[in-house]
Design a protein around this motif. Structure first.
Motif, PDB file in Angstrom:
ATOM      1  N   ASP A  19       0.825  -1.195   0.000  1.00 55.96           N
ATOM      2  CA  ASP A  19       0.000   0.000   0.000  1.00 55.96           C
ATOM      3  C   ASP A  19       0.868   1.258   0.000  1.00 55.96           C
ATOM      4  OD1 ASP A  19       0.941  -0.557   2.558  1.00 55.96           O
ATOM      5  OD2 ASP A  19      -0.823   0.269   3.570  1.00 55.96           O
ATOM      6  N   ARG A  22       2.123   1.766  -3.495  1.00 50.67           N
ATOM      7  CA  ARG A  22       1.093   2.351  -4.365  1.00 50.67           C
ATOM      8  C   ARG A  22       0.967   3.849  -4.109  1.00 50.67           C
ATOM      9  NH1 ARG A  22      -1.522  -2.589  -3.212  1.00 50.67           N
ATOM     10  NH2 ARG A  22      -2.677  -1.648  -1.485  1.00 50.67           N
ATOM     11  N   GLU A  25       3.981   5.661  -5.675  1.00 45.91           N
ATOM     12  CA  GLU A  25       3.904   5.751  -7.131  1.00 45.91           C
ATOM     13  C   GLU A  25       2.827   6.741  -7.577  1.00 45.91           C
ATOM     14  OE1 GLU A  25       6.039   4.683  -9.058  1.00 45.91           O
ATOM     15  OE2 GLU A  25       7.093   3.106  -7.960  1.00 45.91           O
ATOM     16  N   ARG A  26       1.685   6.772  -6.850  1.00 46.28           N
ATOM     17  CA  ARG A  26       0.626   7.725  -7.216  1.00 46.28           C
ATOM     18  C   ARG A  26       1.092   9.155  -7.006  1.00 46.28           C
ATOM     19  NH1 ARG A  26      -3.268   4.020  -4.845  1.00 46.28           N
ATOM     20  NH2 ARG A  26      -3.244   5.247  -2.913  1.00 46.28           N
TER      21      ARG A  26
END
Length: 202
Positions: A19, A22, A25-26
């Motif tokens: 998580d 993620r 990267e976002r």
């Protein structure tokens, strides 16, 4: 621009949970878009919101704006470093140096404010942007030394001054978007001043 290979901007070397990866990267993807659209002074709160995370999460991964900028630009820096290695064995060392400097101007022009930030961070080794500038200076030094050893460039030229001049040219071009040839003209003028006396006389 390529995605950064950096795992995180924090001091920890532990692998990130799925998580956290993620979120990282976002944030990086949205920062890349925001910097391209609004420049390097884009709102980090907006970046966090568009990434679907809180501003605290953004700062956990990227403690400062420069840390986020460094991660965003790392892909382009890797490409510039790779190109410098390709140019290192050129039979025309001066032309190789000029080609690489033009690449830097083009890269800096992709994000409004990048040249200014690189100039301000050039003498601040504590800045996260040093992760970009330090290897770039080393790569440029190798190309510059080869050009000097060939007799094409004056021996008193330093890579620090040359990188500052290159960023200044990129900044000037940024301020004159209606003159797309400005950067090339300024770079040409700068390089004439770099030439060794015997080269300048020809």
């Amino acid at each position: 621009m390529a995605t950064s290979g950096a795992q995180t901007s924090t001091a920890s070397a532990r692998p990130m949970r799925a998580d956290a990866r993620r979120n990282y990267e976002r944030v990086l993807a949205e920062a890349r878009i925001a910097f391209a659209e609004h420049g390097t002074d884009a709102s980090l709160e907006d970046v966090a919101r568009r990434a679907g995370v809180g501003i605290g999460t953004l700062y956990r991964h990227f403690p400062t704006r420069h840390a986020l900028m460094s991660a965003v630009f790392q892909g382009a820096v890797d490409e510039l470093l790779a190109h410098s290695r390709e140019l290192a064995d050129s039979e025309a060392p001066c032309s190789a140096l000029v080609t690489w400097l033009r690449d830097i101007v083009t890269h800096a022009g992709e994000y409004r404010g990048l040249a200014r930030e690189l100039m301000s961070a050039s003498r601040d080794e504590s800045s996260a942007l040093a992760r970009c500038s330090t290897p770039m200076n080393a790569a440029g030094e190798r190309l510059l030394v080869r050009a000097q050893e060939s007799g094409a460039v004056r021996p008193d030229v330093s890579i620090g001054d040359l990188m500052q001049l290159t960023n200044a040219i990129a900044l000037a071009a940024e301020q004159a978007p209606d003159d797309p040839e400005l950067a090339d003209r300024l770079l040409t003028l700068t390089l004439k001043g770099l030439r060794a006396e015997k080269e300048a006389a020809t």
